[in-house]
Scaffold this motif. Structure first.
Motif, PDB file in Angstrom:
ATOM      1  N   UNK A 198      -0.835 -22.771  15.575  1.00 51.57           N
ATOM      2  CA  UNK A 198       0.542 -22.299  15.663  1.00 51.57           C
ATOM      3  C   UNK A 198       1.347 -22.793  14.459  1.00 51.57           C
ATOM      4  N   UNK A 199       2.351 -22.011  14.081  1.00 57.98           N
ATOM      5  CA  UNK A 199       3.224 -22.445  12.986  1.00 57.98           C
ATOM      6  C   UNK A 199       4.271 -23.441  13.476  1.00 57.98           C
ATOM      7  N   UNK A 200       4.725 -23.306  14.703  1.00 56.45           N
ATOM      8  CA  UNK A 200       5.770 -24.190  15.235  1.00 56.45           C
ATOM      9  C   UNK A 200       5.208 -25.056  16.366  1.00 56.45           C
ATOM     10  N   UNK A 201       5.606 -26.323  16.394  1.00 53.68           N
ATOM     11  CA  UNK A 201       5.163 -27.255  17.425  1.00 53.68           C
ATOM     12  C   UNK A 201       6.344 -28.117  17.861  1.00 53.68           C
ATOM     13  N   UNK A 202       6.553 -28.233  19.167  1.00 52.31           N
ATOM     14  CA  UNK A 202       7.513 -29.184  19.732  1.00 52.31           C
ATOM     15  C   UNK A 202       8.918 -29.007  19.148  1.00 52.31           C
ATOM     16  N   UNK A 203       9.314 -27.796  19.030  1.00 46.02           N
ATOM     17  CA  UNK A 203      10.633 -27.527  18.468  1.00 46.02           C
ATOM     18  C   UNK A 203      11.409 -26.536  19.334  1.00 46.02           C
ATOM     19  N   UNK A 204      12.756 -26.690  19.316  1.00 47.26           N
ATOM     20  CA  UNK A 204      13.645 -25.713  19.927  1.00 47.26           C
ATOM     21  C   UNK A 204      13.707 -24.499  19.009  1.00 47.26           C
ATOM     22  N   UNK A 205      13.622 -23.306  19.586  1.00 49.78           N
ATOM     23  CA  UNK A 205      13.552 -22.095  18.778  1.00 49.78           C
ATOM     24  C   UNK A 205      14.681 -21.133  19.098  1.00 49.78           C
ATOM     25  N   UNK A 210      16.729  -8.264  13.823  1.00 50.13           N
ATOM     26  CA  UNK A 210      17.316  -7.355  12.843  1.00 50.13           C
ATOM     27  C   UNK A 210      18.447  -6.578  13.499  1.00 50.13           C
ATOM     28  N   UNK A 211      19.064  -5.656  12.744  1.00 45.32           N
ATOM     29  CA  UNK A 211      20.196  -4.912  13.276  1.00 45.32           C
ATOM     30  C   UNK A 211      19.811  -4.078  14.489  1.00 45.32           C
ATOM     31  N   UNK A 212      18.558  -3.675  14.553  1.00 46.12           N
ATOM     32  CA  UNK A 212      18.102  -2.884  15.679  1.00 46.12           C
ATOM     33  C   UNK A 212      17.789  -3.709  16.910  1.00 46.12           C
ATOM     34  N   UNK A 213      17.890  -5.032  16.821  1.00 40.14           N
ATOM     35  CA  UNK A 213      17.647  -5.900  17.957  1.00 40.14           C
ATOM     36  C   UNK A 213      16.216  -6.380  18.090  1.00 40.14           C
ATOM     37  N   UNK A 214      15.347  -6.025  17.155  1.00 42.33           N
ATOM     38  CA  UNK A 214      13.951  -6.461  17.224  1.00 42.33           C
ATOM     39  C   UNK A 214      13.825  -7.907  16.733  1.00 42.33           C
ATOM     40  N   UNK A 215      12.994  -8.696  17.408  1.00 46.81           N
ATOM     41  CA  UNK A 215      12.725 -10.059  16.956  1.00 46.81           C
ATOM     42  C   UNK A 215      11.801  -9.980  15.745  1.00 46.81           C
ATOM     43  N   UNK A 216      12.247 -10.535  14.635  1.00 44.32           N
ATOM     44  CA  UNK A 216      11.460 -10.461  13.395  1.00 44.32           C
ATOM     45  C   UNK A 216      11.070 -11.845  12.885  1.00 44.32           C
ATOM     46  N   UNK A 217      11.573 -12.894  13.533  1.00 42.53           N
ATOM     47  CA  UNK A 217      11.243 -14.253  13.101  1.00 42.53           C
ATOM     48  C   UNK A 217      11.915 -15.267  14.002  1.00 42.53           C
ATOM     49  N   UNK A 218      11.760 -16.542  13.645  1.00 43.43           N
ATOM     50  CA  UNK A 218      12.311 -17.621  14.458  1.00 43.43           C
ATOM     51  C   UNK A 218      12.873 -18.728  13.563  1.00 43.43           C
ATOM     52  N   UNK A 219      13.876 -19.413  14.091  1.00 48.03           N
ATOM     53  CA  UNK A 219      14.377 -20.632  13.485  1.00 48.03           C
ATOM     54  C   UNK A 219      14.044 -21.777  14.413  1.00 48.03           C
ATOM     55  N   UNK A 220      13.521 -22.881  13.880  1.00 49.98           N
ATOM     56  CA  UNK A 220      13.024 -23.979  14.709  1.00 49.98           C
ATOM     57  C   UNK A 220      13.726 -25.287  14.349  1.00 49.98           C
ATOM     58  N   UNK A 221      14.232 -25.986  15.365  1.00 45.20           N
ATOM     59  CA  UNK A 221      14.978 -27.228  15.164  1.00 45.20           C
ATOM     60  C   UNK A 221      14.159 -28.446  15.601  1.00 45.20           C
ATOM     61  N   UNK A 222      14.124 -29.455  14.752  1.00 45.57           N
ATOM     62  CA  UNK A 222      13.410 -30.693  15.037  1.00 45.57           C
ATOM     63  C   UNK A 222      14.050 -31.419  16.215  1.00 45.57           C
ATOM     64  N   UNK A 223      13.214 -31.971  17.103  1.00 46.88           N
ATOM     65  CA  UNK A 223      13.689 -32.693  18.280  1.00 46.88           C
ATOM     66  C   UNK A 223      13.201 -34.133  18.340  1.00 46.88           C
ATOM     67  N   UNK A 224      12.032 -34.393  17.761  1.00 50.45           N
ATOM     68  CA  UNK A 224      11.388 -35.701  17.914  1.00 50.45           C
ATOM     69  C   UNK A 224      11.253 -36.400  16.560  1.00 50.45           C
ATOM     70  N   UNK A 225      11.411 -37.716  16.567  1.00 51.93           N
ATOM     71  CA  UNK A 225      11.333 -38.491  15.333  1.00 51.93           C
ATOM     72  C   UNK A 225       9.943 -38.435  14.703  1.00 51.93           C
ATOM     73  N   UNK A 227       8.029 -35.922  14.574  1.00 50.93           N
ATOM     74  CA  UNK A 227       7.721 -34.556  14.138  1.00 50.93           C
ATOM     75  C   UNK A 227       7.432 -34.593  12.643  1.00 50.93           C
ATOM     76  N   UNK A 228       6.234 -34.188  12.246  1.00 57.12           N
ATOM     77  CA  UNK A 228       5.825 -34.279  10.833  1.00 57.12           C
ATOM     78  C   UNK A 228       6.141 -33.020  10.029  1.00 57.12           C
ATOM     79  N   UNK A 229       6.636 -31.978  10.698  1.00 52.96           N
ATOM     80  CA  UNK A 229       7.011 -30.773   9.939  1.00 52.96           C
ATOM     81  C   UNK A 229       8.192 -31.100   9.035  1.00 52.96           C
ATOM     82  N   UNK A 230       8.190 -30.598   7.789  1.00 52.90           N
ATOM     83  CA  UNK A 230       9.276 -30.934   6.866  1.00 52.90           C
ATOM     84  C   UNK A 230      10.581 -30.241   7.253  1.00 52.90           C
ATOM     85  N   UNK A 231      11.673 -30.999   7.214  1.00 46.78           N
ATOM     86  CA  UNK A 231      12.984 -30.414   7.424  1.00 46.78           C
ATOM     87  C   UNK A 231      13.442 -30.418   8.872  1.00 46.78           C
ATOM     88  N   UNK A 232      14.753 -30.616   9.042  1.00 49.67           N
ATOM     89  CA  UNK A 232      15.335 -30.568  10.379  1.00 49.67           C
ATOM     90  C   UNK A 232      15.216 -29.162  10.962  1.00 49.67           C
TER      91      UNK A 232
END
Length: 636
Positions: A198-205, A210-225, A227-232
């Motif tokens: 998976x690209x995302x682990x243990x994160x709030x998403x 897009x304008x048509x309402x289709x899900x085209x991606x995700x934004x993921x927020x760090x929750x745990x100290x 968490x080794x993924x770079x960036x908040x």
């Protein structure tokens, strides 16, 4: 495998789909005739609408870039998909079952690369939303509740949770029938050391649509100290669907309110968008994984556009720090047609909208937007704050820095007004000196700028009225041009109504000059006509270029079918010009109103509010008069 699309189904779907509804999800369309709607073209950058949709014919065409076709062609171009996917997308939209020739009605076929990626993102979103309710997602739910977002808010914005485990989502989607290449192309999975993960682990998403309402991606927020993924915050990488410079979080929720209210609020994060919408500011959006840029602005312009003149508002909620000041300067240097209606809203103590809502409630968020500061004022005051204005040396240095900035304001009346205000803010008694210095700097900008097609040739005679010939095809200037044509060609009809038009109703320096020359010649109601009248106006000019412009306006054909139509046409364009001027006065009054506190200055606030209501009513009457008398003559 399914067969080919039958021609009868292609035609039936095209017939049932309303092209104006499909295009309207990407472009704000306004009625422009019995069977025509227009807006800003989504396929090239333009400031005046040349993009037309013919609902009864099911076609669109841009007279600027030449793009055109039916609803399938529009979808192929705007979504970068193939013809088959466009047909199938429209079939899904209206619930039409395609009978594939040689393949039955099965929808288990590969519906095209883009469609498969959309489906994968939709399945992932359902998975993430369900996981947010699991015990493992306690930290994600706490993050939301700590910021005053309850379960309904999470559901409204589709929040989810990426679980622990390296390949939990990937295995789920593989069981759903997707293959790894599709998941990788959608930005949901990637190749790990021991296989797909998976690209995302243990994160709030948050889902990005897009304008048509289709899900085209995700934004993921760090929750745990740990968490080794770079960036908040981490976003979906660039994919066929997700282009970070071309998408705004919350736009699917805000697009109709933006078009309806002619206002867009630009915030900096996902929680800020949520806070704004829940507080009642339903025009808030945010960029995703990148700074707000020109392509984002182009998206908003297409939703905010107006076919007469710019009435929309862009409100930025920048921080009050150096980064916010830099962002404001960038906005200031952008399209000046937009900058005049651009505002800055900064919460006290450096709070973002989410923090402001937490600490002070929904009313404080709404008040933040109501108390917005004009971009021009914010930038100028920001420069002045760097100097000690209690000392003459500080005042001189402040003027030295601020005068070139004020001179960049292209609208003459606005520039002079801010030059006057600059003198007051600095505490410089000689106001006219400051105004003159700003004017001289603005003139140097016009004469020395690299892209000044409207810059007049150097002349010692013409200073107040630069004599450049305006573009006769500029839609924003067309009502002003037609009003001057009417006054020169049919002064008896234009008469006192034209003479009552303020000079400020004309925005181009050359048209302002012609309006002044007509007044100097006695006005349209002076009793002159024909060559005698045109010569009298020309004699008021001491510049050959201005005389040539008067001659051009006096001979330009009016868009009427017969002489009997001329009085109605002139009545309409006069009302249109007056309506445009009143609109600018309304914008000014709104700006003043926003800087007043209804509780601290109730009398002044209510007086100004009364003036605003009266002007709005007057503008509506002018708009009705203009539409009733001149719409039949509007150019295509």
């Amino acid at each position: 495998m399914a067969g080919r699309l039958p021609d009868r189904d292609i035609a039936a779907i095209r017939e049932r789909v309303r092209i104006e509804d499909v295009v309207g999800e990407y472009v704000a369309l306004k009625r422009a005739g019995a069977d025509s709607m227009k807006g800003l073209c989504p396929f090239h950058d333009e400031k005046s609408p040349s993009f037309h949709v013919r609902p009864n014919h099911g076609l669109f065409h841009c007279f600027g870039c030449g793009e055109g076709g039916d609803v399938y062609k529009f979808l192929q171009k705007i979504e970068h998909i193939g013809f088959v996917e466009a047909v199938e997308q429209m079939a899904d939209r209206i619930g039409y079952q395609i009978n594939y020739e040689g393949g039955g009605t099965s929808v288990q076929r590969d519906r095209g690369t883009r469609a498969r990626l959309v489906a994968a993102n939709a399945a992932a979103h359902e998975f993430y939303m369900a996981r947010l309710r699991e015990p493992e997602a306690e930290a994600a739910r706490k993050f939301l509740t700590d910021r005053s977002f309850d379960g309904n808010a999470a559901l409204q914005f589709g929040c989810g949770y990426a679980p622990d485990g390296w390949d939990t989502l990937t295995k789920y989607l593989l069981r759903k029938g997707f293959d790894f290449k599709e998941l990788e192309a959608a930005g949901l999975s990637k190749q790990g050391k021991r296989g797909p993960i998976d690209r995302f682990h243990r994160r709030l998403l948050w889902p990005i649509r897009n304008l048509g309402g289709e899900v085209i991606g995700f934004g993921a927020r760090k929750l745990f100290d740990d968490d080794t993924m770079p960036g908040k915050y981490v976003n979906t990488p660039e994919t066929l669907l997700y282009k970070k410079s071309q998408v705004l979080f919350g736009l699917d929720h805000a697009k109709r309110e933006i078009a309806k209210g002619r206002q867009a609020v630009v915030v900096e994060g996902y929680t800020d968008v949520m806070a704004m919408h829940l507080a009642g500011v339903k025009t808030a959006v945010a960029s995703c994984g990148t700074a707000f840029g020109d392509e984002h602005m182009a998206i908003l312009r297409r939703l905010l556009m107006d076919d007469n003149f710019w009435r929309g508002e862009i409100i930025y909620t920048f921080d009050g720090d150096a980064a916010g000041q830099a962002a404001a300067l960038k906005a200031f240097a952008g399209d000046q047609k937009l900058a005049g209606q651009t505002y800055i809203a900064i919460a006290p103590d450096g709070q973002d909208p989410c923090e402001l809502r937490q600490r002070s409630g929904d009313g404080a968020v709404r008040d933040l937007i109501a108390r917005r500061t004009p971009l021009y004022e914010f930038v100028i005051r920001g420069l002045l704050a760097e100097h000690n204005l209690d000392q003459v040396e500080g005042q001189v240095e402040a003027l030295r820095r601020a005068v070139p900035v004020v001179a960049q304001i292209k609208d003459n009346a606005t520039r002079k007004a801010y030059a006057t205000r600059l003198a007051g803010w600095v505490g410089w008694d000689d106001i006219q000196t400051v105004v003159r210095r700003v004017g001289e700097e603005a003139k140097r900008n016009r004469l020395g700028g690299p892209r000044r097609a409207e810059t007049p040739a150097p002349s010692t005679k013409v200073t107040e009225h630069p004599a450049a010939r305006p573009n006769p095809n500029d839609p924003t200037l067309l009502p002003q041009r037609q009003v001057l044509c009417a006054a020169l060609q049919y002064p008896a009809i234009a008469g006192t109504v034209f003479d009552a038009l303020e000079t400020e109703a004309f925005t181009h320096p050359a048209y302002v000059a012609v309006r002044t020359m007509i007044a100097d010649a006695g006005g349209a109601s002076a009793g002159l006509s024909g060559a005698e009248w045109v010569n009298a106006v020309s004699d008021a000019a001491d510049d050959l270029t201005m005389r040539a412009l008067v001659s051009e306006l006096a001979n330009a054909p009016l868009p009427v079918k017969s002489v009997d139509d001329i009085p109605r046409f002139i009545t309409g364009v006069l009302a249109r010009a007056q309506e445009a001027w009143v609109g600018r006065q309304i914008a000014t009054l709104k700006s003043k109103l926003q800087r007043l506190s209804a509780t601290e200055q109730p009398d002044a606030y209510m007086a100004l509010f009364g003036d605003l209501v009266a002007l709005e009513q007057y503008r509506k009457s002018l708009e009705a008069q203009a539409m009733g008398n001149s719409d039949d003559f509007a150019p295509a």
